[in-house]
Design an enzyme around this catalytic site. Structure first.
Site, PDB file in Angstrom:
ATOM      1  N   LYS A 184       0.997   4.881   6.774  1.00 20.95           N
ATOM      2  CA  LYS A 184       0.439   5.694   5.682  1.00 20.95           C
ATOM      3  C   LYS A 184       1.118   7.057   5.682  1.00 20.95           C
ATOM      4  O   LYS A 184       1.813   7.426   6.626  1.00 20.95           O
ATOM      5  CB  LYS A 184      -1.078   5.905   5.856  1.00 20.95           C
ATOM      6  CG  LYS A 184      -1.909   4.647   5.912  1.00 20.95           C
ATOM      7  CD  LYS A 184      -1.963   3.895   4.611  1.00 20.95           C
ATOM      8  CE  LYS A 184      -2.760   2.605   4.773  1.00 20.95           C
ATOM      9  NZ  LYS A 184      -2.594   1.717   3.628  1.00 20.95           N
ATOM     10  N   SER A 197       0.801  -1.234   0.000  1.00 24.02           N
ATOM     11  CA  SER A 197       0.000   0.000   0.000  1.00 24.02           C
ATOM     12  C   SER A 197       0.830   1.279   0.000  1.00 24.02           C
ATOM     13  O   SER A 197       0.325   2.333  -0.342  1.00 24.02           O
ATOM     14  CB  SER A 197      -0.963   0.019   1.191  1.00 24.02           C
ATOM     15  OG  SER A 197      -0.262   0.223   2.397  1.00 24.02           O
TER      16      SER A 197
END
Length: 196
Positions: A91, A44
Site C-alpha cells: 500500500k 488495489s
C-alpha cells in the site's frame, strides 16, 4: 596419466563447490538483509502496480516510512490474513505518526493536518475516498491506502479493527523500489512526498 588427471580435477571441483556455496550464502544474505521480491496479487494499487507485477523491495528501509512511499508490510492481526492466507500487503503511506488525516475537504481531497493532499498517482476520475474518516495517526504507526481506492482494503476498512487501521512501523518490510517482472514493466517505482 589417468591418476594425475584425476588429481588435477579434484581441486577444481573443490573450488567450484566452494564458489557455489559462497554464492548461495551471499544470495541468502542479500535476500534477508538488503532486498526481497514480492508478487502483487490484486488490483488495489492500480494503476501504479498491476496484478502479477513482481516487485523488488528495499529491506534496508524496514521499520521506517515516509508519506507517499509504497511499502510492503506484515498486516497480520491488523488487516487479518491476506488473500489465500498470505500475510503481506502492499500500500501507499498516506499518514505517519502525528498526522491528522481526513476525508474529505470541500473540494473532495484528502487532507493532512488541514492541507489538501495532491495525489497524482490516482487513476483519472478516481475519488480519493468514498469513505469519510478523520483520524490521528499515533506515533510509530502509519495510515495506508491503495491507489485504486474503489478496490482496496486498507486503513479505511480497518478503523474498527485492532490498531484502528494503523500499521506499526516495525511491521514494514521495506519500500517498493522497482518492478522487475513482467519485462515490459521493468523500472523504478517512484515515491511521492518527503521524509518526516
Amino acid at each position: 596419466m589417468d591418476a594425475t588427471a584425476s588429481r588435477r580435477r579434484r581441486p577444481h571441483l573443490g573450488v567450484v563447490a566452494a564458489v557455489v556455496v559462497l554464492v548461495l550464502v551471499a544470495a541468502l544474505v542479500v535476500r534477508h538483509v538488503a532486498v526481497q521480491t514480492f508478487w502483487v496479487p490484486s488490483a488495489s494499487m492500480s494503476p501504479t502496480l498491476r496484478t502479477g507485477d513482481v516487485l523488488l523491495v528495499d529491506r534496508t528501509q524496514r521499520g521506517t516510512a515516509r508519506r507517499g512511499e509504497i511499502v510492503v508490510f506484515d498486516g497480520t492481526e491488523y488487516f487479518g490474513p491476506g488473500r489465500d492466507g498470505k500475510r503481506y500487503w502492499v500500500k501507499r503511506v498516506i499518514g505517519v505518526g502525528g498526522d491528522r488525516v481526513r476525508c474529505c475537504d470541500d473540494a473532495g481531497h484528502l487532507t493532512i493536518d488541514g492541507t489538501a493532499l495532491d495525489e497524482p498517482y490516482l487513476a483519472p476520475g478516481t475519488a480519493p475516498s468514498d469513505v469519510a474518516f478523520d483520524v490521528e495517526v499515533p506515533a510509530g504507526t502509519v495510515f495506508v491506502l491503495g491507489d485504486n481506492r474503489a478496490d482496496s482494503s486498507d486503513s479505511r476498512d480497518h478503523l474498527g479493527s485492532p490498531g484502528g487501521g494503523m500499521i506499526p512501523e516495525d511491521r514494514i518490510v521495506g519500500e517498493v523500489r522497482r518492478i522487475i517482472w513482467p519485462i515490459p514493466r521493468w523500472g523504478p517505482v517512484p515515491s511521492v512526498g518527503s521524509r518526516r
